[in-house]
Scaffold this motif. Structure first.
Motif, PDB file in Angstrom:
ATOM      1  N   VAL A  91       0.836  -1.233  -0.073  1.00 64.61           N
ATOM      2  CA  VAL A  91      -0.040   0.064   0.110  1.00 64.61           C
ATOM      3  C   VAL A  91       0.924   1.160   0.019  1.00 64.61           C
ATOM      4  CG1 VAL A  91      -1.547   1.216   1.292  1.00 64.61           C
ATOM      5  CG2 VAL A  91      -1.943  -1.096   1.146  1.00 64.61           C
ATOM      6  N   LEU A  92       1.931   1.171   0.923  1.00 65.34           N
ATOM      7  CA  LEU A  92       2.562   2.585   0.973  1.00 65.34           C
ATOM      8  C   LEU A  92       3.483   2.650  -0.512  1.00 65.34           C
ATOM      9  CD1 LEU A  92       4.672   2.126   4.295  1.00 65.34           C
ATOM     10  CD2 LEU A  92       2.693   3.319   3.838  1.00 65.34           C
ATOM     11  N   GLY A 101       6.105  17.264   3.043  1.00 58.56           N
ATOM     12  CA  GLY A 101       6.565  16.164   3.225  1.00 58.56           C
ATOM     13  C   GLY A 101       7.262  15.846   4.800  1.00 58.56           C
ATOM     14  N   ALA A 102       7.881  16.977   5.163  1.00 61.86           N
ATOM     15  CA  ALA A 102       8.367  17.105   6.422  1.00 61.86           C
ATOM     16  C   ALA A 102       7.309  17.191   7.662  1.00 61.86           C
ATOM     17  CB  ALA A 102       9.533  18.185   6.515  1.00 61.86           C
ATOM     18  N   ALA A 103       6.321  18.043   7.374  1.00 63.66           N
ATOM     19  CA  ALA A 103       5.016  18.279   8.024  1.00 63.66           C
ATOM     20  C   ALA A 103       4.206  17.056   8.344  1.00 63.66           C
ATOM     21  CB  ALA A 103       4.143  19.475   7.604  1.00 63.66           C
ATOM     22  N   ILE A 104       4.190  16.372   7.347  1.00 58.54           N
ATOM     23  CA  ILE A 104       3.438  15.085   7.290  1.00 58.54           C
ATOM     24  C   ILE A 104       4.202  14.054   8.054  1.00 58.54           C
ATOM     25  CG2 ILE A 104       2.324  13.201   5.770  1.00 58.54           C
ATOM     26  CD1 ILE A 104       1.624  15.479   3.873  1.00 58.54           C
ATOM     27  N   LEU A 105       5.148  13.860   7.881  1.00 58.03           N
ATOM     28  CA  LEU A 105       6.233  12.791   8.838  1.00 58.03           C
ATOM     29  C   LEU A 105       6.113  13.131  10.128  1.00 58.03           C
ATOM     30  CD1 LEU A 105       9.649  12.386   6.710  1.00 58.03           C
ATOM     31  CD2 LEU A 105       7.458  10.779   6.816  1.00 58.03           C
ATOM     32  N   ILE A 106       6.313  14.263  10.672  1.00 59.14           N
ATOM     33  CA  ILE A 106       5.993  14.500  12.048  1.00 59.14           C
ATOM     34  C   ILE A 106       4.402  14.347  12.678  1.00 59.14           C
ATOM     35  CG2 ILE A 106       6.013  16.545  13.752  1.00 59.14           C
ATOM     36  CD1 ILE A 106       8.217  18.116  11.910  1.00 59.14           C
ATOM     37  N   PRO A 124      -3.649   6.552  15.151  1.00 52.96           N
ATOM     38  CA  PRO A 124      -3.685   5.056  15.091  1.00 52.96           C
ATOM     39  C   PRO A 124      -2.746   4.525  14.129  1.00 52.96           C
ATOM     40  CG  PRO A 124      -5.852   5.900  15.056  1.00 52.96           C
ATOM     41  CD  PRO A 124      -4.694   6.990  15.026  1.00 52.96           C
ATOM     42  N   PRO A 125      -2.244   2.985  14.392  1.00 49.54           N
ATOM     43  CA  PRO A 125      -0.977   2.541  13.479  1.00 49.54           C
ATOM     44  C   PRO A 125      -1.427   2.545  12.152  1.00 49.54           C
ATOM     45  CG  PRO A 125      -1.725   1.033  15.488  1.00 49.54           C
ATOM     46  CD  PRO A 125      -2.569   2.275  15.406  1.00 49.54           C
ATOM     47  N   VAL A 126      -2.546   2.283  11.443  1.00 50.39           N
ATOM     48  CA  VAL A 126      -2.711   2.221  10.133  1.00 50.39           C
ATOM     49  C   VAL A 126      -2.792   3.796   9.676  1.00 50.39           C
ATOM     50  CG1 VAL A 126      -4.442   1.894   8.475  1.00 50.39           C
ATOM     51  CG2 VAL A 126      -4.461   0.189  10.412  1.00 50.39           C
ATOM     52  N   ALA A 127      -3.335   4.834  10.499  1.00 48.15           N
ATOM     53  CA  ALA A 127      -3.213   5.969  10.084  1.00 48.15           C
ATOM     54  C   ALA A 127      -1.633   6.419  10.112  1.00 48.15           C
ATOM     55  CB  ALA A 127      -3.926   6.934  10.842  1.00 48.15           C
ATOM     56  N   SER A 128      -1.049   6.337  11.144  1.00 53.86           N
ATOM     57  CA  SER A 128       0.426   6.339  11.117  1.00 53.86           C
ATOM     58  C   SER A 128       1.287   6.092   9.732  1.00 53.86           C
ATOM     59  CB  SER A 128       1.163   6.019  12.388  1.00 53.86           C
ATOM     60  OG  SER A 128       2.575   6.141  12.198  1.00 53.86           O
ATOM     61  N   ALA A 129       1.121   4.532   9.604  1.00 53.44           N
ATOM     62  CA  ALA A 129       1.584   4.063   8.344  1.00 53.44           C
ATOM     63  C   ALA A 129       1.450   4.798   6.917  1.00 53.44           C
ATOM     64  CB  ALA A 129       1.194   2.473   8.175  1.00 53.44           C
ATOM     65  N   LEU A 130       0.305   5.318   6.929  1.00 52.45           N
ATOM     66  CA  LEU A 130      -0.524   5.650   5.755  1.00 52.45           C
ATOM     67  C   LEU A 130       0.070   7.135   5.582  1.00 52.45           C
ATOM     68  CD1 LEU A 130      -4.129   4.858   5.472  1.00 52.45           C
ATOM     69  CD2 LEU A 130      -2.398   3.964   4.204  1.00 52.45           C
ATOM     70  N   LEU A 131       0.021   7.948   6.802  1.00 52.77           N
ATOM     71  CA  LEU A 131       1.003   9.252   6.809  1.00 52.77           C
ATOM     72  C   LEU A 131       2.380   9.185   6.325  1.00 52.77           C
ATOM     73  CD1 LEU A 131      -0.701  10.809   9.724  1.00 52.77           C
ATOM     74  CD2 LEU A 131      -1.067  11.712   7.454  1.00 52.77           C
ATOM     75  N   LEU A 132       3.019   8.061   6.900  1.00 49.56           N
ATOM     76  CA  LEU A 132       4.429   8.104   6.525  1.00 49.56           C
ATOM     77  C   LEU A 132       4.563   7.480   4.879  1.00 49.56           C
ATOM     78  CD1 LEU A 132       7.299   6.904   7.055  1.00 49.56           C
ATOM     79  CD2 LEU A 132       6.419   4.728   7.305  1.00 49.56           C
ATOM     80  N   GLY A 133       3.759   6.954   4.364  1.00 49.25           N
ATOM     81  CA  GLY A 133       3.591   6.654   2.803  1.00 49.25           C
ATOM     82  C   GLY A 133       3.488   8.171   2.288  1.00 49.25           C
ATOM     83  N   GLY A 172       4.151  11.149   3.383  1.00 54.76           N
ATOM     84  CA  GLY A 172       5.237  11.914   3.290  1.00 54.76           C
ATOM     85  C   GLY A 172       6.378  11.585   2.541  1.00 54.76           C
ATOM     86  N   CYS A 173       6.656  10.256   2.511  1.00 56.92           N
ATOM     87  CA  CYS A 173       7.863  10.020   1.581  1.00 56.92           C
ATOM     88  C   CYS A 173       7.471  10.054   0.257  1.00 56.92           C
ATOM     89  CB  CYS A 173       7.922   8.495   1.776  1.00 56.92           C
ATOM     90  SG  CYS A 173       8.526   8.026   3.479  1.00 56.92           S
ATOM     91  N   ALA A 174       6.209   9.889  -0.117  1.00 57.28           N
ATOM     92  CA  ALA A 174       5.772  10.265  -1.700  1.00 57.28           C
ATOM     93  C   ALA A 174       6.025  11.664  -2.015  1.00 57.28           C
ATOM     94  CB  ALA A 174       4.325   9.815  -1.805  1.00 57.28           C
ATOM     95  N   LEU A 175       5.685  12.562  -1.225  1.00 65.23           N
ATOM     96  CA  LEU A 175       6.266  13.937  -1.498  1.00 65.23           C
ATOM     97  C   LEU A 175       7.455  14.139  -1.929  1.00 65.23           C
ATOM     98  CD1 LEU A 175       3.537  15.865   0.587  1.00 65.23           C
ATOM     99  CD2 LEU A 175       3.453  15.069  -1.545  1.00 65.23           C
ATOM    100  N   ALA A 176       8.386  13.444  -1.472  1.00 61.28           N
ATOM    101  CA  ALA A 176       9.843  13.626  -1.496  1.00 61.28           C
ATOM    102  C   ALA A 176      10.309  12.970  -2.890  1.00 61.28           C
ATOM    103  CB  ALA A 176      10.554  13.181  -0.472  1.00 61.28           C
ATOM    104  N   GLN A 177       9.823  12.322  -3.528  1.00 60.27           N
ATOM    105  CA  GLN A 177      10.308  11.368  -4.694  1.00 60.27           C
ATOM    106  C   GLN A 177      10.667  12.258  -5.943  1.00 60.27           C
ATOM    107  OE1 GLN A 177      10.707   8.019  -4.250  1.00 60.27           O
ATOM    108  NE2 GLN A 177      10.118   8.704  -2.094  1.00 60.27           N
ATOM    109  N   GLY A 178      10.076  13.076  -6.108  1.00 60.96           N
ATOM    110  CA  GLY A 178      10.708  14.057  -7.109  1.00 60.96           C
ATOM    111  C   GLY A 178      12.136  14.394  -7.119  1.00 60.96           C
ATOM    112  N   GLY A 179      12.829  14.155  -5.757  1.00 63.41           N
ATOM    113  CA  GLY A 179      14.327  14.292  -5.801  1.00 63.41           C
ATOM    114  C   GLY A 179      14.967  13.320  -6.775  1.00 63.41           C
ATOM    115  N   PHE A 180      14.151  12.466  -7.100  1.00 62.60           N
ATOM    116  CA  PHE A 180      15.016  11.479  -8.128  1.00 62.60           C
ATOM    117  C   PHE A 180      15.212  11.908  -9.502  1.00 62.60           C
ATOM    118  CE2 PHE A 180      13.845   8.104  -4.997  1.00 62.60           C
ATOM    119  CZ  PHE A 180      15.161   7.244  -4.900  1.00 62.60           C
ATOM    120  N   GLY A 181      14.195  12.910  -9.830  1.00 58.17           N
ATOM    121  CA  GLY A 181      13.854  13.271 -11.241  1.00 58.17           C
ATOM    122  C   GLY A 181      14.601  14.784 -11.501  1.00 58.17           C
ATOM    123  N   ILE A 182      14.463  15.603 -10.592  1.00 55.51           N
ATOM    124  CA  ILE A 182      14.547  16.872 -10.714  1.00 55.51           C
ATOM    125  C   ILE A 182      16.124  17.248 -11.206  1.00 55.51           C
ATOM    126  CG2 ILE A 182      15.283  17.571  -8.201  1.00 55.51           C
ATOM    127  CD1 ILE A 182      13.997  20.261  -8.728  1.00 55.51           C
TER     128      ILE A 182
END
Length: 437
Positions: free
Chosen positions: A273-274, A314-319, A326-335, A337-347
């Motif tokens: 899911v992440l 992404g930084a705000a969402i990780l915090i 709840p654990p499920v919400a924590s896992a989804l928020l982690l995903g 937050g990490c998703a918003l940083a993925q443009g770092g591979f392409g820019i």
């Protein structure tokens, strides 16, 4: 009776179709490459238990993988300046596939570590060389989406395959994972050997130099390239993306089990899911920036500003993910937050692709990956140390995520200040004219 036939495809249409076939082939290779990196994280708990490793020791092994990965990215990517990317990739894929097999049978930590380190060396040049191939096939205004599609393909493959691989580990044992990955590597090596191709030199040169915003000399000293703001800002963006990649491959499955309390099978499903969330974020950045570029928006407004904004979000969402949700919400928020940083591979590859001469591009992209891989080297060790020294595993993971949020925020500032390809290209052009006088 009169026979009619449709007109043959124009060279432009044939080239476009060929370009997207190349994208699909590189996606297949990247899925295997991604799973190879993620494999150690999937078997983190059984490997630590079987070999008696502490979290800190396990993190150090992952850091060693990415340390060699970083050195090899610069060292071996230079080969792309001299040799055919088609056959260079075939050799690299075969080598990294062979290195999976000893891991499947070893009973010693030494061989385990050596094979992982060698694997890092063999896999590192793939992304710089593949991005060089893509930039041969696509003009500047159309590069962001195909590059991000290839980047996202690893996560998309993870969506489907990681839950299945988790089931394989649960039913057959962790060693079979590396046998399966070796076989998959041999398959994609054959596919690329038969169907992979570089664009003809004259067409590739045209695609590489079509940006209306920049004009660079035929060759730029490497010291000027690596000291430029665009290169340094690109390294900062890639540092964040590599940090997240290493965290995901080394610690996310363990975090879901140890930190958030999910079972192994549920953790495997959640990892899938992440990767869905992360893939959407990766493709979203590519589509957004390419849409803006195709409308004539400058590189800064189409690529740099959105990237900086996404890092901060992404930084705000990780915090937020660590704030007692709840654990499920924590896992989804982690995903998210990490998703918003993925443009770092392409820019970085796209911004540098605007200004770096095509004959120097593989080496420069390799050096970019080396700099960015410092994030992958650092993250596993930082996470391992914080987890081991915390009162509870969950507390340690939270501390590590706070550090990660700080890394995001700092990178946002660096990206905004430094990535200015038009300015760097103009500086190089002026210096080249002065030196010629």
């Amino acid at each position: 009776m009169t026979l009619t036939s449709s007109a043959p495809p124009t060279p432009r249409e044939s080239s476009a179709k060929g370009a997207w076939w190349i994208v699909l082939l590189l996606c297949a290779i990247n899925i295997v490459n991604f799973l190879d990196k993620s494999a150690f994280g999937l078997v983190a708990l059984p490997v630590m238990e079987e070999f008696g490793l502490t979290p800190s020791q396990f993190g150090t092994i992952n850091s060693a993988f990415f340390a060699v990965f970083a050195v090899s990215a610069a060292g071996l990517s230079w080969l792309g300046n001299r040799y055919s990317a088609r056959w260079l990739l075939v050799v690299l894929i075969v080598v990294w596939s062979l290195l999976q097999l000893p891991i499947a049978v070893t009973n010693t930590v030494v061989l385990l570590v050596l094979c992982r380190i060698a694997l890092g060396a063999a896999e590192a040049p793939f992304m710089p060389i593949s991005q060089h191939v893509l930039q041969q096939w696509f003009p500047d205004r159309l590069r962001q989406a195909p590059i991000m599609v290839v980047v996202a393909s690893g996560g998309i493959g993870g969506i489907v395959l990681i839950p299945l691989l988790a089931k394989l580990i649960e039913s057959a044992g962790w060693r079979w994972l590396f046998v399966v990955l070796a076989v998959a590597g041999f398959v994609v090596a054959l596919l690329w050997a038969f169907f992979g191709a570089e664009r003809p030199t004259d067409q590739a040169t045209t695609a590489a130099t079509d940006s209306p915003e920049v004009s660079t000399p035929d060759r730029v000293p490497y010291r000027k390239i690596v000291c430029s703001g665009t290169f340094l800002g690109s390294v900062a963006a890639l540092f964040v993306a590599q940090w997240i990649l290493a965290f995901g491959s080394a610690w996310v499955p363990a975090y879901l089990e140890q930190g958030l309390g999910f079972t192994s099978s549920k953790a495997g499903l959640l990892v899938g899911v992440l990767y869905v969330i992360i893939s959407v974020g990766t493709l979203g950045y590519g589509v957004l920036s390419q849409m803006l570029s195709s409308r004539g928006v400058s590189n800064r407004q189409a690529r740099v500003v959105p990237m900086a904004v996404l890092f901060v979000a992404g930084a705000a969402i990780l915090i937020l993910s660590t704030m007692g949700v709840p654990p499920v919400a924590s896992a989804l928020l982690l995903g998210v937050g990490c998703a918003l940083a993925q443009g770092g591979f392409g820019i970085g590859p796209v911004s540098l692709g605007q200004v770096v001469p095509p004959t120097q591009r593989p080496a420069v992209l390799g050096m970019l990956l080396t700099g960015g891989a410092l994030g992958a080297i650092t993250a596993p060790t930082v996470f391992g140390a914080l987890i081991q020294n915390a009162a509870t595993p969950l507390q340690g993971y939270h501390h590590a995520l706070w550090v990660t949020a700080g890394v995001f925020a700092l990178a946002a500032v660096v990206v905004m200040v430094f990535i200015r390809p038009e300015r760097d290209a103009a500086t190089w052009a002026v210096k080249a004219r002065v030196e010629q006088q």
